[in-house]
Design a protein around this motif. Structure first.
Motif, PDB file in Angstrom:
ATOM      1  N   GLU A  46      26.136 -19.857  16.690  1.00  0.00           N
ATOM      2  CA  GLU A  46      25.886 -21.273  17.304  1.00  0.00           C
ATOM      3  C   GLU A  46      25.792 -22.509  16.556  1.00  0.00           C
ATOM      4  O   GLU A  46      25.854 -23.601  16.730  1.00  0.00           O
ATOM      5  N   ALA A  47      25.040 -22.481  15.486  1.00  0.00           N
ATOM      6  CA  ALA A  47      24.515 -23.479  14.678  1.00  0.00           C
ATOM      7  C   ALA A  47      25.736 -23.502  13.512  1.00  0.00           C
ATOM      8  O   ALA A  47      25.533 -24.318  12.403  1.00  0.00           O
ATOM      9  N   LEU A  48      26.708 -23.044  13.670  1.00  0.00           N
ATOM     10  CA  LEU A  48      27.997 -23.117  12.843  1.00  0.00           C
ATOM     11  C   LEU A  48      27.621 -22.712  11.322  1.00  0.00           C
ATOM     12  O   LEU A  48      28.282 -23.251  10.429  1.00  0.00           O
ATOM     13  N   HIS A  49      26.816 -21.428  11.238  1.00  0.00           N
ATOM     14  CA  HIS A  49      26.720 -20.855   9.823  1.00  0.00           C
ATOM     15  C   HIS A  49      26.557 -19.501   9.865  1.00  0.00           C
ATOM     16  O   HIS A  49      26.157 -18.896   8.946  1.00  0.00           O
ATOM     17  N   GLY A  50      27.323 -18.781  10.685  1.00  0.00           N
ATOM     18  CA  GLY A  50      27.518 -17.303  10.952  1.00  0.00           C
ATOM     19  C   GLY A  50      28.457 -16.767   9.886  1.00  0.00           C
ATOM     20  O   GLY A  50      29.289 -17.319   9.241  1.00  0.00           O
ATOM     21  N   ARG A  51      28.202 -15.709   9.592  1.00  0.00           N
ATOM     22  CA  ARG A  51      29.000 -14.931   8.745  1.00  0.00           C
ATOM     23  C   ARG A  51      28.921 -13.485   9.138  1.00  0.00           C
ATOM     24  O   ARG A  51      28.138 -12.845   9.814  1.00  0.00           O
ATOM     25  N   GLU A  52      30.242 -12.785   8.674  1.00  0.00           N
ATOM     26  CA  GLU A  52      30.356 -11.288   8.970  1.00  0.00           C
ATOM     27  C   GLU A  52      31.422 -10.927   7.830  1.00  0.00           C
ATOM     28  O   GLU A  52      31.866 -11.440   7.180  1.00  0.00           O
ATOM     29  N   GLY A  53      31.255  -9.433   7.753  1.00  0.00           N
ATOM     30  CA  GLY A  53      31.948  -8.714   6.643  1.00  0.00           C
ATOM     31  C   GLY A  53      31.324  -7.276   6.532  1.00  0.00           C
ATOM     32  O   GLY A  53      30.746  -6.535   7.242  1.00  0.00           O
ATOM     33  N   TYR A  54      31.332  -6.895   5.326  1.00  0.00           N
ATOM     34  CA  TYR A  54      31.102  -5.523   4.633  1.00  0.00           C
ATOM     35  C   TYR A  54      30.207  -5.568   3.703  1.00  0.00           C
ATOM     36  O   TYR A  54      30.269  -6.430   2.553  1.00  0.00           O
TER      37      TYR A  54
END
Length: 71
Positions: A46-54
């Motif tokens: 929501e704050a525009l600093h999300g991350r996803e990965g491995y």
């Protein structure tokens, strides 16, 4: 799999344009390692600093990571 055009025709590659990073990440894996999918919590997105990965973990310690999605 992602379809991308690298200038020499469309190719289907795992993780598309970051396929080379994925291949490097995989090359670091040894017997006994664990790979975990991660995503940051909803508030980071929501704050525009999300991350996803491995994340590559060896003997309980992070060894490497590849980020596959950001906002």
């Amino acid at each position: 799999m992602a379809e991308i055009d690298l200038g020499d025709g469309v190719q289907r590659l795992p993780f598309g344009r970051i396929n080379a990073e994925w291949e490097k990440f995989k090359s670091r894996v040894v017997s006994g390692d664990c790979i975990f999918f991660f995503t940051t919590d909803e508030t980071t997105w929501e704050a525009l600093h999300g991350r996803e990965g491995y994340l590559l973990v060896r003997d309980g310690e992070p060894v490497d990571a590849i980020v596959t999605k950001v906002n």
